[in-house]
Each structure stands twice: as C-alpha cells, then as structure tokens.
Scaffold this motif. Structure first.
Motif, mmCIF file in Angstrom:
data_model
loop_
_atom_site.group_PDB
_atom_site.id
_atom_site.type_symbol
_atom_site.label_atom_id
_atom_site.label_comp_id
_atom_site.label_asym_id
_atom_site.label_seq_id
_atom_site.Cartn_x
_atom_site.Cartn_y
_atom_site.Cartn_z
ATOM 1 N N VAL A 124 2.339 3.972 -9.457
ATOM 2 C CA VAL A 124 2.529 2.931 -8.442
ATOM 3 C C VAL A 124 1.389 1.909 -8.503
ATOM 4 O O VAL A 124 1.590 0.725 -8.195
ATOM 5 C CB VAL A 124 2.654 3.533 -7.024
ATOM 6 N N ARG A 125 0.214 2.355 -8.925
ATOM 7 C CA ARG A 125 -0.885 1.400 -9.099
ATOM 8 C C ARG A 125 -0.536 0.406 -10.212
ATOM 9 O O ARG A 125 -0.803 -0.800 -10.093
ATOM 10 C CB ARG A 125 -2.178 2.143 -9.416
ATOM 11 N N GLU A 126 0.074 0.915 -11.271
ATOM 12 C CA GLU A 126 0.506 0.033 -12.359
ATOM 13 C C GLU A 126 1.569 -0.960 -11.898
ATOM 14 O O GLU A 126 1.679 -2.065 -12.443
ATOM 15 C CB GLU A 126 1.054 0.868 -13.523
ATOM 16 N N LEU A 127 2.350 -0.569 -10.892
ATOM 17 C CA LEU A 127 3.399 -1.447 -10.370
ATOM 18 C C LEU A 127 2.867 -2.453 -9.356
ATOM 19 O O LEU A 127 3.638 -3.263 -8.829
ATOM 20 C CB LEU A 127 4.508 -0.604 -9.724
ATOM 21 N N GLY A 128 1.573 -2.404 -9.066
ATOM 22 C CA GLY A 128 0.968 -3.393 -8.184
ATOM 23 C C GLY A 128 0.716 -2.926 -6.769
ATOM 24 O O GLY A 128 0.235 -3.705 -5.937
ATOM 25 N N LEU A 129 1.021 -1.666 -6.453
ATOM 26 C CA LEU A 129 0.740 -1.132 -5.125
ATOM 27 C C LEU A 129 -0.671 -0.551 -5.094
ATOM 28 O O LEU A 129 -1.186 -0.089 -6.125
ATOM 29 C CB LEU A 129 1.749 -0.049 -4.736
ATOM 30 N N THR A 130 -1.284 -0.544 -3.929
ATOM 31 C CA THR A 130 -2.630 0.018 -3.769
ATOM 32 C C THR A 130 -2.532 1.382 -3.102
ATOM 33 O O THR A 130 -2.166 1.472 -1.924
ATOM 34 C CB THR A 130 -3.505 -0.901 -2.909
ATOM 35 N N PRO A 131 -2.825 2.467 -3.830
ATOM 36 C CA PRO A 131 -2.806 3.790 -3.198
ATOM 37 C C PRO A 131 -4.013 3.949 -2.266
ATOM 38 O O PRO A 131 -5.134 3.561 -2.615
ATOM 39 C CB PRO A 131 -2.897 4.758 -4.378
ATOM 40 N N LEU A 132 -3.777 4.498 -1.090
ATOM 41 C CA LEU A 132 -4.855 4.826 -0.153
ATOM 42 C C LEU A 132 -4.933 6.347 -0.071
ATOM 43 O O LEU A 132 -4.145 6.986 0.627
ATOM 44 C CB LEU A 132 -4.582 4.217 1.222
ATOM 45 N N ARG A 133 -5.880 6.907 -0.795
ATOM 46 C CA ARG A 133 -6.044 8.356 -0.831
ATOM 47 C C ARG A 133 -7.298 8.709 -0.045
ATOM 48 O O ARG A 133 -8.401 8.745 -0.581
ATOM 49 C CB ARG A 133 -6.120 8.860 -2.267
ATOM 50 N N ASN A 134 -7.101 8.928 1.252
ATOM 51 C CA ASN A 134 -8.223 9.170 2.157
ATOM 52 C C ASN A 134 -9.212 8.008 2.061
ATOM 53 O O ASN A 134 -10.420 8.192 1.907
ATOM 54 C CB ASN A 134 -8.909 10.500 1.826
ATOM 55 N N ARG A 161 -13.031 -2.343 16.134
ATOM 56 C CA ARG A 161 -11.902 -3.008 15.483
ATOM 57 C C ARG A 161 -10.640 -2.158 15.636
ATOM 58 O O ARG A 161 -10.702 -0.928 15.690
ATOM 59 C CB ARG A 161 -12.193 -3.212 13.989
ATOM 60 N N ALA A 162 -9.505 -2.822 15.690
ATOM 61 C CA ALA A 162 -8.232 -2.091 15.712
ATOM 62 C C ALA A 162 -8.036 -1.378 14.380
ATOM 63 O O ALA A 162 -8.523 -1.831 13.334
ATOM 64 C CB ALA A 162 -7.083 -3.057 15.970
ATOM 65 N N SER A 163 -7.339 -0.259 14.422
ATOM 66 C CA SER A 163 -7.114 0.516 13.195
ATOM 67 C C SER A 163 -5.656 0.955 13.108
ATOM 68 O O SER A 163 -5.035 1.333 14.111
ATOM 69 C CB SER A 163 -8.021 1.751 13.159
ATOM 70 N N VAL A 164 -5.134 0.892 11.887
ATOM 71 C CA VAL A 164 -3.771 1.346 11.590
ATOM 72 C C VAL A 164 -3.877 2.388 10.490
ATOM 73 O O VAL A 164 -4.510 2.150 9.452
ATOM 74 C CB VAL A 164 -2.868 0.183 11.142
ATOM 75 N N LEU A 165 -3.264 3.557 10.712
ATOM 76 C CA LEU A 165 -3.333 4.670 9.762
ATOM 77 C C LEU A 165 -1.967 4.911 9.138
ATOM 78 O O LEU A 165 -0.953 5.003 9.842
ATOM 79 C CB LEU A 165 -3.793 5.943 10.476
ATOM 80 N N LEU A 166 -1.935 5.037 7.808
ATOM 81 C CA LEU A 166 -0.728 5.434 7.089
ATOM 82 C C LEU A 166 -0.833 6.921 6.771
ATOM 83 O O LEU A 166 -1.758 7.343 6.072
ATOM 84 C CB LEU A 166 -0.570 4.634 5.791
ATOM 85 N N LEU A 222 -7.100 -0.892 7.850
ATOM 86 C CA LEU A 222 -5.933 -0.153 7.368
ATOM 87 C C LEU A 222 -6.427 1.056 6.583
ATOM 88 O O LEU A 222 -7.136 0.913 5.582
ATOM 89 C CB LEU A 222 -5.066 -1.031 6.467
ATOM 90 N N ALA A 223 -6.074 2.261 7.049
ATOM 91 C CA ALA A 223 -6.502 3.499 6.392
ATOM 92 C C ALA A 223 -5.280 4.293 5.958
ATOM 93 O O ALA A 223 -4.178 4.131 6.499
ATOM 94 C CB ALA A 223 -7.361 4.334 7.339
ATOM 95 N N GLY A 224 -5.477 5.157 4.976
ATOM 96 C CA GLY A 224 -4.400 6.026 4.511
ATOM 97 C C GLY A 224 -4.950 7.371 4.103
ATOM 98 O O GLY A 224 -6.058 7.457 3.557
ATOM 99 N N VAL A 225 -4.188 8.444 4.380
ATOM 100 C CA VAL A 225 -4.618 9.798 4.015
ATOM 101 C C VAL A 225 -3.544 10.469 3.177
ATOM 102 O O VAL A 225 -2.348 10.166 3.291
ATOM 103 C CB VAL A 225 -4.912 10.660 5.267
ATOM 104 N N PHE A 257 0.842 -1.196 0.000
ATOM 105 C CA PHE A 257 0.000 0.000 0.000
ATOM 106 C C PHE A 257 0.877 1.245 0.000
ATOM 107 O O PHE A 257 2.011 1.235 0.486
ATOM 108 C CB PHE A 257 -0.937 -0.015 1.205
ATOM 109 N N PHE A 258 0.304 2.329 -0.536
ATOM 110 C CA PHE A 258 1.076 3.558 -0.741
ATOM 111 C C PHE A 258 0.233 4.770 -0.370
ATOM 112 O O PHE A 258 -0.959 4.826 -0.687
ATOM 113 C CB PHE A 258 1.496 3.652 -2.213
ATOM 114 N N VAL A 259 0.862 5.740 0.319
ATOM 115 C CA VAL A 259 0.245 7.049 0.532
ATOM 116 C C VAL A 259 1.232 8.119 0.076
ATOM 117 O O VAL A 259 2.448 7.903 0.056
ATOM 118 C CB VAL A 259 -0.143 7.294 2.011
ATOM 119 N N THR A 260 0.700 9.263 -0.303
ATOM 120 C CA THR A 260 1.549 10.342 -0.811
ATOM 121 C C THR A 260 2.290 11.043 0.325
ATOM 122 O O THR A 260 1.823 11.110 1.463
ATOM 123 C CB THR A 260 0.708 11.385 -1.566
#
Length: 495
Positions: free
Chosen positions: A358-368, A406-411, A378-381, A339-342
């Motif tokens: 990065v999406r083309e490279l197989g990573l999942t962007p988490l944009r808010n 539930r437990a939460s992890v933020l990127l 798993l959240a990302g902003v 996963f990727f965040v800016t």
C-alpha cells in the motif's frame, strides 16, 4: 488444541443437524419416496456444504487462487442461503398447522357428491310417491289397510316380489361417498411419484388418488399434508433466494456514501468543515476483486475529501494473488493524502507485505505512529491481532508525547480499543471491523462483542465512529447492514 477440536466438533454437529433439517423439510416431505426428485435434492444437500467447507479451507491454505475462486462463489453463497432458508423453514413450522386447519375446514364444508341424494332416499321414502294421485276405491282410508284381495294389495305384493336389491358395489360406493374423510386437494395435479411415501406419517391416511372407482376420490388429488409441505417449502426457498439475491446485489453495486458531522472541542477554527473519507473492510479476495476496488475509489474521489482513511481489513489473501486487485487505490485523491492501518485480516494474509504494497500505491501506513495535520493530530495503531506476531497496538508510541491541547483523531480497526483511546485523551476514534453485523440477525451477536456496532457514540470525552465497511467477508451478501463509505466532517466549537 483441545479447545480447537471441541469447536470444530460443535460446528460440524451444527452443520449436519441443520442440513438434515433442510433435507427433511425440502426434500423428504415434498417428494413421494425414492425417485429422481428426491435423489437430486439429497445430492444437493450433500454437495453444497462440502463447497462451503472447501471455500473456507482453500482460503486459509496455500491453495491456488483459481481453486479458491472456484469454491468461493457457490460455497459462500450457500452459507447465506442456508441461514435464511433455515430461518424461513423454522418460521414455517408455525404456519403448517394453521394452513392444514384452514384446509380441513374447507374440506369439511364442501358437499360430497352423491351424499344428499342418498340421505334423502334413506330418510324420506314418500319423496318418490307421485305428487297428484286421486284416492282409489281399493286404497285404504287414512290410518287403514288395504282389504285382502284388493288390487292395491296385489300390486304391492307383486312389487315386493320382483324388486331387485341394489348391487353390493353400488352400496359400497355410496357408503364411501358419505363416510370417507376429505384428505385431498381437488384440482391439484399429481405427477407420478408425488405425495408422501409409505414410510412417512400421513401416507396411509391420504394416498394419491388414481382415479379408479374404488378410490372414491377425485382424479388428480394430492394429500393435504403434501400440499402444505410444498407450499411452506416453496415459500421458504423463495424468501431465502430473494433475500440473498438482494443482499448480493447491494454488495456488488458498491457502497453508499454517508455523511456525519462530528464536533471536536479542541479543533481549530480554521479546520472547521474538514472532511475525512473513512473506508474499512474492503475485503478483496476470491470473490471481490479489482472492479470492487475501482467502484470504491470512484465513490471516494467523488466526495472530494481532504483526507482518506483506510481503516483495516483491506484484503483476504496474499499480495501475490491480490496485489493487482488493490492497484486502483493509487488513484485516490485527497488534499492531505491517504492513510492506512492494519486490520485483523491483514495478519492472515501477510501484514508486512501488504504494508509495503500500500505504501507503493501511495498510501501512508500508520503503524503506531502519528502525523500532524493542520488543526489536529492524526494517529494510527496496528490491530490487536498483530499481538500474536509481536506487534499489535502501542498507544504510548502513537500518542504518548503529543500536545494534548490539540485535537486528535485515531485510526484503529477494532472498536474494542476505545477504552485505551479514552485513557490517552483521543478526541475521535475511527474504526470498522463489525460490518454492522453484515447478515441479520448476526448483528445482535456482533453488538454483544463490540462496544459500538455502527455509527457515532461517545465514551467520556472521546467519540467513536464505526463504519459498516465497504465490502463483505465470506458470503458477498449484506442483509440489514448495507455497505458504506463515510465522510466525517469535523466541526469546530469555536465557530
């Protein structure tokens, strides 16, 4: 605009002042006035900062990538050398008077050739009298005088009449040998043109000896002022070069792997031991390229993580220039994906284009956004730098409607958003951005600008982990803050 101009003026003034100080201590004080050595040193002090300015300007414009690379290596490395060279020379200011004092004492304790003999001759005329002489009938008794007309009186008169006076040159040499202060370091070899120039303090008191008899100084001696300047300057240059060399080697070798265990109160028992490989601040650019990415990918895959989190500042340049350098990211292997965040540097380089790449490279962007992983959310902003483009972090969108049981992890790239994370009930925030300060003593400034500089800290019910990052921005150098990849192992308190 006025503020920007003021900042530029302050930076330029600071650079000029520091380089003048470097020139004075390393060029002027260690040479003897106009000459090849001084001209070369002066040219270097002028050219090197221009390369640094060129490195920054080309990286922020549409300059050809090859031109960016041409300026980047020497320009950024000089910036690091300048920092530690200045610190070393400033520390040397305290050493200079101590070293001169030691040399003064040694010189004062050293006997001057010819001085003891001259002193003995002047103060003890009887020393030249024969040791064993029998009394002569013509000599006076103790306390008396020779009778007039005696042989002794005649001999004395004759000696007085014919004894020549010592030559004036010899008298001058003897006086010089006794009275001249020792301002040289005998045995040091002076090249033509060495020593302080006539315009410098101390030049008159300690000229370079030329070996002539009139000099009264040992042949090949140099002034103590010049000797101290060269010792301190040479030591400062060696310390700066060694520090920067070691720091550069650490970056080019690749990041080390850290392991941190983080207990989460809400984490399900079945997720105990879940491993997240956290990497931030890779900073691909004109200095760090594809080989750097490959080293990072290999190190991450070797840890066999369950999930990979790339927490911003992947690049310092456009997809057109650096797309191929990022391609090894496609080799990342993790059970639940990558996963990727800016970060803020993505917004200097075309954030939307990089998100697509990065999406083309197989990573999942988490944009808010948020995804559910077995046992936690798993959240990302987006980074706060995106606010200039109408983007930025949106915690309501990313976390507003989730199940807080539930437990939460933020990127989130920057640690400064930790207070928003606390308000939204986040259990763990994973960040980067600080580089751990990257170059000591910049860590003290970075610590003031961020709630956490590096490592794990708690804010209420929320824990924050900050990675030092896997790359380097600007100079490819790290001092006191080695690069890292962190494997965060989640622990359930239900076990």
């Amino acid at each position: 605009m006025l503020v920007v101009l003021l900042v530029i003026a302050v930076v330029v003034t600071l650079l000029v002042t520091v380089h003048w100080y470097i020139w004075r201590r390393l060029v002027r004080d260690t040479t003897a006035g106009p000459g090849a050595a001084r001209r070369a040193g002066t040219a270097a002090v002028i050219v090197l900062p221009l390369l640094t300015v060129g490195a920054f300007v080309t990286s922020r414009t549409d300059a050809p990538f090859r031109l960016q690379q041409t300026f980047a290596w020497p320009g950024y490395l000089w910036l690091a050398v300048l920092l530690y060279l200045t610190l070393a020379l400033v520390a040397g200011e305290a050493v200079r008077p101590l070293l001169r004092r030691v040399l003064d004492r040694r010189a004062a304790a050293r006997p001057v050739p010819g001085a003891p003999l001259a002193a003995a001759t002047a103060t003890d005329p009887a020393a030249e009298a024969p040791a064993n002489t029998a009394p002569d009938a013509n000599e006076p008794s103790a306390g008396g005088t020779a009778p007039p007309g005696s042989a002794t009186a005649a001999a004395a008169g004759s000696a007085t009449a014919v004894a020549p006076a010592p030559p004036a040159a010899a008298q001058g040499a003897a006086a010089t040998a006794v009275a001249a202060p020792a301002e040289e370091i005998p045995g040091a070899t002076a090249r033509h043109g060495d020593g302080p120039g006539p315009e410098e303090p101390g030049a008159a008191e300690a000229p370079v000896a030329d070996g002539s008899p009139e000099g009264g100084r040992p042949t090949g001696a140099i002034s103590r002022r010049l000797f101290v300047a060269r010792i301190v300057g040479g030591a400062a240059a060696a310390a700066a070069a060694g520090t920067v060399g070691h720091g550069t080697y650490g970056v080019l070798r690749g990041p080390s792997v850290k392991r941190v265990t983080v207990p989460l109160a809400k984490l399900a028992r079945g997720t105990h031991g879940y491993r997240i490989a956290v990497v931030s601040d890779i900073h691909l650019g004109p200095v760090l390229g594809r080989a750097h990415t490959q080293r990072i990918v290999d190190a991450i895959n070797a840890t066999q993580p369950d999930l990979v989190a790339v927490v911003g500042d992947l690049v310092d340049g456009s997809v057109a220039d650096l797309g191929s350098a990022a391609e090894p990211l496609a080799q990342l292997r993790a059970r639940d994906g990558s996963f990727f965040v800016t970060g803020n540097h993505e917004y200097f380089s075309g954030a939307d284009a990089w998100v697509d790449h990065v999406r083309e490279l197989g990573l999942t962007p988490l944009r808010n956004d948020r995804v559910e992983i077995a046992g936690f959310d798993l959240a990302g902003v987006d980074d706060v730098a995106g606010e200039r483009e109408g983007q930025g972090p949106d915690f309501v969108r990313a976390l507003g409607d989730r199940d807080r049981g539930r437990a939460s992890v933020l990127l989130a790239h920057q640690p400064v958003v930790i207070h928003e994370a606390v308000r939204h009930g986040v259990d763990l925030q994973l960040s980067g951005h600080t580089h751990g300060g990257q170059l000591w003593p910049a860590n003290y400034i970075a610590d003031l600008a961020n709630p956490t500089l590096e490592g794990l800290e708690r804010y209420g019910d929320t824990q924050l982990y900050v990675s030092r990052g896997a790359g380097a921005w600007g100079p490819p150098v790290r001092v006191g803050a080695p690069s890292d990849i962190t494997v965060v192992e989640l622990a359930s308190r239900e076990t």
